[in-house]
Design a protein around this motif. Structure first.
Motif, short mmCIF file in Angstrom:
data_model
loop_
_atom_site.label_atom_id
_atom_site.label_comp_id
_atom_site.label_asym_id
_atom_site.label_seq_id
_atom_site.Cartn_x
_atom_site.Cartn_y
_atom_site.Cartn_z
N TRP A 14 65.55 -29.69 -92.07
CA TRP A 14 64.20 -29.22 -92.38
C TRP A 14 63.81 -28.19 -91.32
CZ3 TRP A 14 60.32 -29.76 -88.78
CH2 TRP A 14 60.48 -30.74 -87.80
N HIS A 46 63.42 -17.02 -92.69
CA HIS A 46 63.40 -18.29 -91.95
C HIS A 46 64.48 -19.21 -92.48
CE1 HIS A 46 59.78 -17.60 -89.68
NE2 HIS A 46 59.19 -17.15 -90.77
N ARG A 48 65.99 -22.41 -94.14
CA ARG A 48 65.50 -23.28 -95.20
C ARG A 48 66.41 -24.49 -95.31
NH1 ARG A 48 63.51 -19.33 -99.99
NH2 ARG A 48 62.54 -17.82 -98.64
N ASP A 51 70.51 -24.57 -95.68
CA ASP A 51 71.23 -23.41 -95.13
C ASP A 51 72.35 -23.88 -94.22
OD1 ASP A 51 69.52 -21.64 -96.38
OD2 ASP A 51 68.53 -20.96 -94.55
N SER A 77 72.37 -17.79 -97.67
CA SER A 77 71.45 -18.92 -97.64
C SER A 77 71.53 -19.61 -99.00
CB SER A 77 70.05 -18.39 -97.38
OG SER A 77 69.12 -19.42 -97.51
N HIS A 79 69.78 -23.22 -101.03
CA HIS A 79 68.58 -24.03 -100.90
C HIS A 79 68.80 -25.47 -101.31
CE1 HIS A 79 66.68 -20.27 -100.10
NE2 HIS A 79 67.27 -19.80 -101.17
N GLY A 87 64.23 -22.31 -105.05
CA GLY A 87 64.11 -23.68 -104.59
C GLY A 87 63.87 -24.69 -105.69
#
Length: 90
Positions: A14, A46, A48, A51, A77, A79, A87
């Motif tokens: 997280w 950022h 997530r 990742d 990346s 999700h 997402g």
């Protein structure tokens, strides 16, 4: 401060961009590692949840901390399992 090991791999468990902190789960065994936004090498989006990341582990008075956090070369990346780019589950 002592650097423990170089470039273990794991995934973002997280991350709260408002607080600039999160947790990284190591591959295999080992405790979750504290992550801070200032330690992120890649200046893209950022981190997530889900990742994949490489990082160095530093041990200081607060415990274990991830430094030099970066995505593996050629890695994109993602999700988390079963989610698309926004997402949401397909």
């Amino acid at each position: 401060m002592r650097r423990e090991s170089m470039s273990p791999c794991g995934f973002v468990k997280w991350f709260d961009p408002d607080r600039g902190t999160g947790l990284i789960s190591q591959d295999g065994t080992g405790p979750d590692i504290q992550a801070e936004v200032r330690a992120i090498h890649d200046k893209g989006p950022h981190m997530r949840p889900g990742d994949r990341v490489l990082f160095d582990i530093t041990h200081d008075s607060a415990g274990l901390r991830a430094d030099n956090i970066r995505r593996p070369e050629g890695s994109r990346s993602h999700h988390g399992p079963g989610q698309d780019s926004d997402g949401q589950a397909p």
